[in-house]
Design a protein around this motif. Structure first.
Motif, short mmCIF file in Angstrom:
data_model
loop_
_atom_site.label_atom_id
_atom_site.label_comp_id
_atom_site.label_asym_id
_atom_site.label_seq_id
_atom_site.Cartn_x
_atom_site.Cartn_y
_atom_site.Cartn_z
N GLU A 151 -23.46 31.18 -124.90
CA GLU A 151 -23.74 30.91 -126.31
C GLU A 151 -22.45 30.97 -127.13
O GLU A 151 -21.60 31.84 -126.93
CB GLU A 151 -24.72 31.95 -126.84
CG GLU A 151 -25.22 31.70 -128.24
CD GLU A 151 -26.32 30.66 -128.31
OE1 GLU A 151 -26.50 30.07 -129.39
OE2 GLU A 151 -26.99 30.45 -127.29
N ASP A 186 -29.31 39.29 -135.60
CA ASP A 186 -29.72 38.43 -134.49
C ASP A 186 -28.53 37.96 -133.67
O ASP A 186 -28.58 37.92 -132.43
CB ASP A 186 -30.49 37.21 -135.02
CG ASP A 186 -31.90 37.56 -135.49
OD1 ASP A 186 -32.37 38.66 -135.14
OD2 ASP A 186 -32.50 36.75 -136.21
N ALA A 187 -27.44 37.62 -134.36
CA ALA A 187 -26.24 37.17 -133.66
C ALA A 187 -25.66 38.30 -132.81
O ALA A 187 -25.29 38.10 -131.65
CB ALA A 187 -25.20 36.67 -134.66
N SER A 195 -24.01 27.99 -132.81
CA SER A 195 -24.72 28.56 -133.93
C SER A 195 -23.71 29.14 -134.91
O SER A 195 -22.53 29.33 -134.58
CB SER A 195 -25.67 29.66 -133.46
OG SER A 195 -26.57 29.18 -132.49
N LEU A 207 -27.70 38.82 -129.76
CA LEU A 207 -27.48 37.73 -128.80
C LEU A 207 -26.16 37.91 -128.06
O LEU A 207 -26.07 37.75 -126.84
CB LEU A 207 -27.51 36.39 -129.53
CG LEU A 207 -27.57 35.12 -128.70
CD1 LEU A 207 -28.77 35.12 -127.76
CD2 LEU A 207 -27.62 33.90 -129.62
N VAL A 232 -23.01 32.09 -138.26
CA VAL A 232 -23.40 33.21 -139.11
C VAL A 232 -22.60 33.06 -140.40
O VAL A 232 -21.37 33.06 -140.38
CB VAL A 232 -23.10 34.57 -138.46
CG1 VAL A 232 -23.48 35.70 -139.41
CG2 VAL A 232 -23.83 34.70 -137.13
N LEU A 244 -27.86 31.80 -137.85
CA LEU A 244 -28.33 33.10 -137.37
C LEU A 244 -28.03 34.18 -138.40
O LEU A 244 -27.05 34.09 -139.14
CB LEU A 244 -27.62 33.47 -136.06
CG LEU A 244 -27.86 32.57 -134.85
CD1 LEU A 244 -26.95 33.02 -133.70
CD2 LEU A 244 -29.32 32.61 -134.41
N THR A 245 -28.83 35.22 -138.41
CA THR A 245 -28.52 36.40 -139.21
C THR A 245 -27.52 37.27 -138.44
O THR A 245 -27.37 37.13 -137.21
CB THR A 245 -29.78 37.23 -139.50
OG1 THR A 245 -30.28 37.76 -138.25
CG2 THR A 245 -30.85 36.38 -140.17
N ILE A 300 -21.01 31.24 -131.00
CA ILE A 300 -21.42 31.62 -132.36
C ILE A 300 -20.18 31.71 -133.23
O ILE A 300 -19.23 32.43 -132.91
CB ILE A 300 -22.17 32.96 -132.37
CG1 ILE A 300 -23.43 32.87 -131.49
CG2 ILE A 300 -22.56 33.36 -133.79
CD1 ILE A 300 -24.16 34.20 -131.32
N GLU A 354 -22.00 42.08 -141.05
CA GLU A 354 -22.32 41.28 -139.85
C GLU A 354 -21.23 41.44 -138.79
O GLU A 354 -21.49 41.32 -137.59
CB GLU A 354 -22.45 39.79 -140.21
CG GLU A 354 -23.44 39.48 -141.29
CD GLU A 354 -22.82 39.50 -142.68
OE1 GLU A 354 -23.47 38.97 -143.60
OE2 GLU A 354 -21.70 40.04 -142.85
#
Length: 336
Positions: free
Chosen positions: A6, A245-246, A33, A249, A35, A241-242, A8, A45
């Motif tokens: 993944e 959640d990130a 994805s 992941l 953030v 993504l929040t 991000i 974050e």
């Protein structure tokens, strides 16, 4: 399920360097994805969930490996998503044959485009209109930051940017399509483009983009914008993504084996560090008081890798920093 880890990207819309990495991901055709983070601290974050106190944006995660600084992000994306697996490249071959100028393109972008050229651009922002909270945040990056000095320097900076744009004009006067005469846009094109395309939207830079002065350079800017727009039509939409959640992941994704980066003990010895030691990693230019602390697990000619722990997630993350432009120091451990 994708066989690739993944990806991000932590970014904010007004960040020119975020746009630079947006374009790299686009040209390499790497789904990812995002953030969205604030344009100033705090950024829980990153600091709370990833245990990463490095404060510059963007940062990018590939699986459980988090890369800091766009120079290293670019290198990691090219290495981990190669053309041999169907991805694009930002180091394309030359139109008329010959080997790729990979090292030269990296050096040109990091030490000229990202620093000499880009560092002129922020001076032209309307600093006298920003709220004090934003100015206070920027002073944490550069303690000598002074609004009046920035405003008084704008004319001088416009002249410098004009002279640099003239160099781009010189490079393109033989009719080449891209800066290094490559088959497709290269990292050099992306590196120069993101600064001038950003500046083009400023209300006080109209005279800089006079077609009578630099016609080849401005046609190149338009050509690359069109190339990016056309490429984006077939690019998958980014998933937002929040922060929690990130982080979850990333924490549950695989990391690249440590022996891929390796540990160059002789070079580490020059700065009195050893594998497994607790260290601080800090940028050499801005944000020098925002050291990231972690266990040193990788050290080669290009990157430093440390393990950090998220304060909210309590998970282990592998954070990567460039060797060039960052300082590594051992942390004094308290005696029991």
């Amino acid at each position: 399920m994708s066989p690739y880890p993944e990806v991000i990207l932590y970014r904010y819309d007004a960040s020119p360097f975020s746009v630079k990495i947006d374009n790299v991901l686009l040209l390499k055709n790497i789904p990812h994805s995002t953030v969205k983070v604030a344009n100033m601290l705090p950024r829980p974050e990153i600091t709370d969930f990833l245990g990463l106190t490095y404060r510059r944006i963007p940062i990018l995660a590939i699986g459980n490996d988090i890369y800091c600084d766009t120079s290293l992000i670019v290198a990691a994306l090219e290495r981990r998503f190669p053309t041999s697996y169907g991805f694009g490249t930002i180091f394309p071959p030359k139109k008329h044959g010959g080997s790729r100028d990979t090292g030269l393109l990296k050096a040109f972008t990091q030490h000229y485009a990202d620093t000499v050229l880009f560092n002129l651009g922020p001076v032209l922002l309307p600093w006298n209109r920003f709220p004090e909270s934003f100015l206070k945040d920027r002073r944490t990056l550069a303690p000598n930051f002074n609004v009046q000095v920035m405003m008084d320097s704008q004319g001088k900076v416009m002249n410098a940017l004009s002279a640099h744009l003239a160099l781009v004009e010189d490079q393109l006067q033989d009719g080449r399509e891209w800066l290094f005469d490559t088959e497709l846009p290269s990292l050099a094109d992306i590196g120069i483009h993101f600064t001038y395309n950003w500046l083009r939207g400023f209300p006080n830079t109209k005279s800089l983009f006079d077609e009578r002065n630099n016609p080849y350079a401005l046609k190149w800017l338009d050509r690359l914008n069109k190339f990016i727009e056309t490429t984006r039509k077939d690019f998958p939409s980014r998933i937002a993504l929040t922060g929690p959640d990130a982080a979850n992941l990333i924490a549950n994704s695989p990391y690249e084996p440590y022996d891929v980066v390796g540990f160059n003990a002789p070079e580490a010895a020059r700065v009195n560090i050893v594998e497994g030691q607790m260290v601080n990693v800090v940028p050499d230019d801005t944000g020098t008081q925002f050291a990231t602390t972690g266990k040193l697990v990788g050290f080669n000619h290009e990157e430093i890798v440390i393990e950090t722990k998220g304060t909210m997630s309590n998970a282990i993350f592998r954070c990567h920093f460039p060797r060039i432009g960052f300082t590594l120091k051992g942390v004094q451990q308290p005696k029991l």
